[in-house]
Design an enzyme around this catalytic site. Structure first.
Site, PDB file in Angstrom:
ATOM      1  N   SER A   1       1.016  -1.191  -0.018  1.00  0.00           N
ATOM      2  CA  SER A   1      -0.046   0.040   0.024  1.00  0.00           C
ATOM      3  C   SER A   1       0.898   1.323   0.122  1.00  0.00           C
ATOM      4  O   SER A   1       2.176   1.033   0.397  1.00  0.00           O
ATOM      5  CB  SER A   1      -0.847   0.257   1.194  1.00  0.00           C
TER       6      SER A   1
ATOM      7  N   TYR B   1      -1.733  -0.637  10.776  1.00  0.00           N
ATOM      8  CA  TYR B   1      -1.858  -1.092   8.976  1.00  0.00           C
ATOM      9  C   TYR B   1      -0.569  -0.488   8.397  1.00  0.00           C
ATOM     10  O   TYR B   1      -0.035  -1.387   7.519  1.00  0.00           O
ATOM     11  CB  TYR B   1      -2.968  -0.112   8.605  1.00  0.00           C
TER      12      TYR B   1
END
Ligand code: NDP
Length: 242
Positions: free
Chosen positions: A134, A147
């Site tokens: 990501s 995350y």
């Protein structure tokens, strides 16, 4: 099936995974699709496709499914470790079980997928591993503590694996998408954070990029010659501001 080789896609029941399944299938690849919601994958009704209800943290079940698909279609030529969860939260207050879930699925799940295919790819001196990291795997964002930890982890382990696999002519790539509308945000339990994220998307107008755009990009990277390694791909909406 032609001469197309087996493609394994995890997290194939929604978002990027569904779009990748459709794109690769349209080009004639035999597929193994993995996620926990079997019915969503079966509903795609794709030819030469095995769908298995598997949690990527269950290495044994994951490996069994890959071996079963390989019996039928030959060795895996591409695995896309895409399954992941994003549970946003403030580190000071977020429940540690949410951190653990993210690290287990986003990091351990990816490592499981890699280990399942690496030995055979080394022996064949061919193959491709694509890990979905990501932009939060190279940049910090508020409320993305665990995350970011998981996705920086994916970025790091992919770089290590690339070095380990390059003498064997195996490509190991990572893709780092920015915000794209999928089911991903829906699992965050803090409603204020969800509202804030949606407000940002609205203010900036940064959600015109689609899951299909990401899927097509991944397929493009794979279909380059084996000698060409598009090592890291950062892909965002043009209007994404960070
Ligand atoms: P979705 O929530 O739409 O899809 C996530 C997929 O992962 C689902 O198919 C889900 O299936 C699967 N999954 C989750 N946990 C597990 C598990 N334990 N075992 C097997 N499968 C699992 O989100 P996206 O398509 O957006 O996300 C795909 C990947 O892209 C993730 O790794 C995410 O972090 C990453 N990403 C997404 C971005 C975005 O803005 N959308 C941006 C950057 C990266 P099921 O629940 O049926 O098991």
């Amino acid at each position: 099936m032609g001469n197309k080789k087996l493609v394994v896609i995890t997290g194939a029941s929604s978002g990027f995974g569904v779009e990748m399944a459709k794109e690769f299938s349209e080009s004639g690849y035999p597929l193994l699709l993995i996620a926990r919601r079997l019915e969503k994958m079966e509903a795609l009704n794709l030819p030469n496709t095995i769908c298995r209800k598997i949690d990527v943290t269950d290495k044994k079940a994951f490996e069994n499914a890959v071996r079963e698909a390989e019996e039928k279609y030959g060795k895996t030529d591409l695995i896309i470790n895409n399954a992941g969860v994003m549970l946003l939260g403030d580190i000071a207050t977020q429940d540690g079980n949410e951190w653990k879930r993210m690290l287990d699925i986003n990091v351990m799940g990816v490592m499981n997928g890699m280990q399942i295919v690496m030995d055979d790819m080394r022996k064949k001196e061919s193959g491709t591993i694509i890990n979905v990291s990501s932009i939060a795997g190279v940049q910090a964002f508020g409320n993305h503590g665990a995350y970011c930890a998981s996705k920086f982890g994916v970025t790091g382990l992919t770089r290590v694996a690339r070095a380990e696999m390059s003498p064997y002519n195996v490509r190991v790539l990572s893709i780092m998408p920015g915000a794209v509308a999928t089911e991903l945000l829906g699992h965050t339990t803090d409603k204020n954070i969800i509202d804030g994220y949606n407000q940002w998307k609205e203010d900036v107008g940064a959600v015109n990029i689609t899951a299909n755009d990401v899927a097509k990009t991944i397929k493009f990277a794979y279909e380059l010659p084996q000698a060409v390694s598009l090592r890291e791909i950062i892909i965002t909406d043009t209007k994404q501001d960070a």
